[in-house]
Design an enzyme around this catalytic site. Sequence first.
Site, PDB file in Angstrom:
ATOM      1  NE  ARG A  29      -3.905  -2.084   2.365  1.00 20.56           N
ATOM      2  CZ  ARG A  29      -4.825  -2.236   3.318  1.00 20.56           C
ATOM      3  NH1 ARG A  29      -4.822  -1.424   4.365  1.00 20.56           N
ATOM      4  NH2 ARG A  29      -5.734  -3.187   3.228  1.00 20.56           N
ATOM      5  CG  ASP A  83     -13.701   3.908   8.779  1.00 20.90           C
ATOM      6  OD1 ASP A  83     -14.155   2.765   8.955  1.00 20.90           O
ATOM      7  OD2 ASP A  83     -12.485   4.135   8.629  1.00 20.90           O
TER       8      ASP A  83
END
Length: 293
Positions: free
Chosen positions: A50, A160
């Site tokens: 990532r 979130d």
Amino acid sequence: MATAPCNPAPRPAAGSSTLSERDFARIAGIISEHTGIKLPATKHLMLEGRLRRRAGLAGFATIDDYCAYLFEEGGLKEEFQHVVDVSTTNKTDFFREASHFDFLAERIVPALLAQGAANRTIKLWSAASSTGAEAYTIAMVMAELARSNTGLRYAILGTDISTAVLESARRAIYPRPMFDPVPPALQRRYVMFDNGVGESGRARIVPELRRKCGFQQLNLMDKSYPVDRDVDVIFIRNVLIYFEPAVQNAVVTRLWGHLRPGGHLILGHSESMIGTRMGLPQAASGVFRKDPN
């Protein structure tokens, strides 16, 4: 959130494009301190992949160059949210642990209606909403109940820590296979499919349900949450397992304070022992009910 490179002119390679143990430990420490989430050594390769993608988008040729920018050139402040986004796990599915949605439809909402909730808006909160599959599953369940309960009003909040997944949740566009767990009748009513097939196909939640769901950023590690304190149902599933026990207790205690009397807190099945350990009144597996008195 803007995704423009922080350094538009790509730099020549000056280091390795693998994530060093030192830089992994630095990032893991930052993530643990800021979000409470543990990044064990088993996440090293996941994080490396990532970060490699983020480094390229930010204009760096290697992970070493990117980490040097973060930790030695003062770039962490600018890139902080991106580092959080790539470091957090966002596994989510529609109708995941489906028994909880059965309990919502068959037990919680009928009881609320019997207690007069038809005269107000029922509030539901997906407290670790990721890309929105849980929030929209709740919306489908509530929309189905509204078909046979005229005047039923509801609102769903999804929160979130990752701004990237919140953007996805607001768009509500998903790969077609993600909707496989959704019953066919609900797919027909609440999902719009494109002409693609298999992995190339996409689908979107219908506008009526998107309007019922709002999304905002929230860090569960914060000492207080900017959320109403009369929520009827809070879902916080399959995220507490990434926290240390003391953090688990603190997060659950804060969430419990946002429930109205008689409200329900729903944990993942694998997290049910957290609620029982804390002595919360249990109504079903992973489901805890606040004393109505």
